[in-house]
Design a protein around this motif. Structure first.
Motif, PDB file in Angstrom:
ATOM      1  N   GLN A  98     -23.923 -33.736  19.273  1.00  0.00           N
ATOM      2  CA  GLN A  98     -23.874 -33.203  20.735  1.00  0.00           C
ATOM      3  C   GLN A  98     -22.717 -33.544  21.536  1.00  0.00           C
ATOM      4  O   GLN A  98     -22.070 -32.544  22.286  1.00  0.00           O
ATOM      5  N   GLY A 107     -23.516 -25.115  23.962  1.00  0.00           N
ATOM      6  CA  GLY A 107     -25.013 -25.905  24.188  1.00  0.00           C
ATOM      7  C   GLY A 107     -25.639 -25.858  23.101  1.00  0.00           C
ATOM      8  O   GLY A 107     -25.980 -24.586  22.389  1.00  0.00           O
ATOM      9  N   LEU A 108     -26.323 -26.947  22.450  1.00  0.00           N
ATOM     10  CA  LEU A 108     -27.231 -26.645  21.169  1.00  0.00           C
ATOM     11  C   LEU A 108     -28.565 -26.379  21.578  1.00  0.00           C
ATOM     12  O   LEU A 108     -29.114 -26.723  22.463  1.00  0.00           O
ATOM     13  N   SER A 109     -29.055 -25.321  20.730  1.00  0.00           N
ATOM     14  CA  SER A 109     -30.356 -25.026  21.074  1.00  0.00           C
ATOM     15  C   SER A 109     -31.406 -26.021  20.637  1.00  0.00           C
ATOM     16  O   SER A 109     -32.509 -26.062  21.112  1.00  0.00           O
ATOM     17  N   SER A 110     -31.038 -26.285  19.414  1.00  0.00           N
ATOM     18  CA  SER A 110     -32.331 -27.196  18.950  1.00  0.00           C
ATOM     19  C   SER A 110     -31.390 -28.138  17.868  1.00  0.00           C
ATOM     20  O   SER A 110     -30.569 -27.833  17.233  1.00  0.00           O
ATOM     21  N   SER A 130     -29.210 -25.404  15.756  1.00  0.00           N
ATOM     22  CA  SER A 130     -29.086 -24.088  16.176  1.00  0.00           C
ATOM     23  C   SER A 130     -28.374 -24.019  17.489  1.00  0.00           C
ATOM     24  O   SER A 130     -28.330 -24.990  18.571  1.00  0.00           O
ATOM     25  N   ILE A 131     -27.512 -22.960  17.687  1.00  0.00           N
ATOM     26  CA  ILE A 131     -26.441 -22.824  18.492  1.00  0.00           C
ATOM     27  C   ILE A 131     -26.358 -21.178  18.820  1.00  0.00           C
ATOM     28  O   ILE A 131     -26.603 -20.419  17.983  1.00  0.00           O
ATOM     29  N   SER A 132     -26.324 -21.133  20.175  1.00  0.00           N
ATOM     30  CA  SER A 132     -25.996 -19.729  20.710  1.00  0.00           C
ATOM     31  C   SER A 132     -24.766 -19.554  21.282  1.00  0.00           C
ATOM     32  O   SER A 132     -24.624 -20.355  22.566  1.00  0.00           O
ATOM     33  N   ASP A 175     -26.050 -15.984  17.246  1.00  0.00           N
ATOM     34  CA  ASP A 175     -27.247 -17.203  17.154  1.00  0.00           C
ATOM     35  C   ASP A 175     -26.857 -17.674  15.652  1.00  0.00           C
ATOM     36  O   ASP A 175     -26.546 -16.933  14.806  1.00  0.00           O
ATOM     37  N   GLY A 177     -27.126 -20.895  12.977  1.00  0.00           N
ATOM     38  CA  GLY A 177     -27.975 -22.033  12.428  1.00  0.00           C
ATOM     39  C   GLY A 177     -27.487 -22.797  11.364  1.00  0.00           C
ATOM     40  O   GLY A 177     -26.751 -22.059  10.372  1.00  0.00           O
TER      41      GLY A 177
END
Length: 189
Positions: A98, A107-110, A130-132, A175, A177
């Motif tokens: 993080q 920003g990390l999605s999950s 996961s990141i976008s 996107d 991962g």
């Protein structure tokens, strides 16, 4: 009445032709395959001899490598994540990821903690994330992960995106991962 064999010059030429034909057939049927078999066996023997030489060189290196491995402590703090349990080491790994993501501007999605596995004297801990983000940000994050301490490994990288750049954006968001692995010293409880 039976047909007679030619005599004289024709008979001699026929006999020489039959002898040559017999020699050619014997060569093609027997000698050539045997020579090919011999050449194949010779090549296989040379390959095995080269492999044996290489293996003996590698075998000579084993004691030195074992001594080097024995001199490294099982929980080298600079190479492993600290934590009394896999969960604590996994939380450490998540926190570091993080921090690296925010430094890279992503920003990390999950985040998903994976089950730890035993890998020799270490426990392999993993986080699937996961990141976008645009490509430069994604590349920056992966470079930071590669250079971070303790060392981490990126695995199972999957990137999906559109070639269309939205108005006002510098580049299209991707996107992505991937799984990040780290290690902690110790064995499973």
């Amino acid at each position: 009445m039976a047909a007679a064999l030619p005599t004289g010059r024709q008979g001699r030429l026929l006999a020489v032709g039959l002898v040559i034909l017999t020699v050619v057939v014997a060569w093609l049927a027997v000698a050539a395959p045997l020579m090919d078999l011999y050449a194949d066996q010779d090549a296989r023997l040379a390959q095995r001899a080269a492999l044996a030489d290489r293996m003996s060189l590698v075998a000579e290196e084993v004691p030195a490598l074992q001594a080097r491995a024995a001199s490294v402590p099982a929980n080298n703090g600079t190479a492993t994540f600290e934590g009394a349990t896999d969960a604590l080491a996994g939380a450490s790994l998540q926190s570091l990821l993080q921090s690296l993501a925010s430094t890279a501007g992503a920003g990390l999605s999950s985040l998903e903690t994976l089950t730890a596995d035993q890998a020799g004297p270490y426990r392999r801990i993993g986080v699937k994330l996961s990141i976008s983000a645009p490509l430069p940000v994604l590349v920056e994050l992966m470079a930071q992960i590669e250079q971070a301490h303790p060392p981490m490994l990126i695995d199972d990288l999957q990137i999906h995106g559109s070639p269309i750049v939205l108005p006002g954006a510098q580049s299209a968001a991707l996107d992505a991962g991937f799984t990040v692995y780290g290690f902690r010293g110790g064995t499973a409880p």
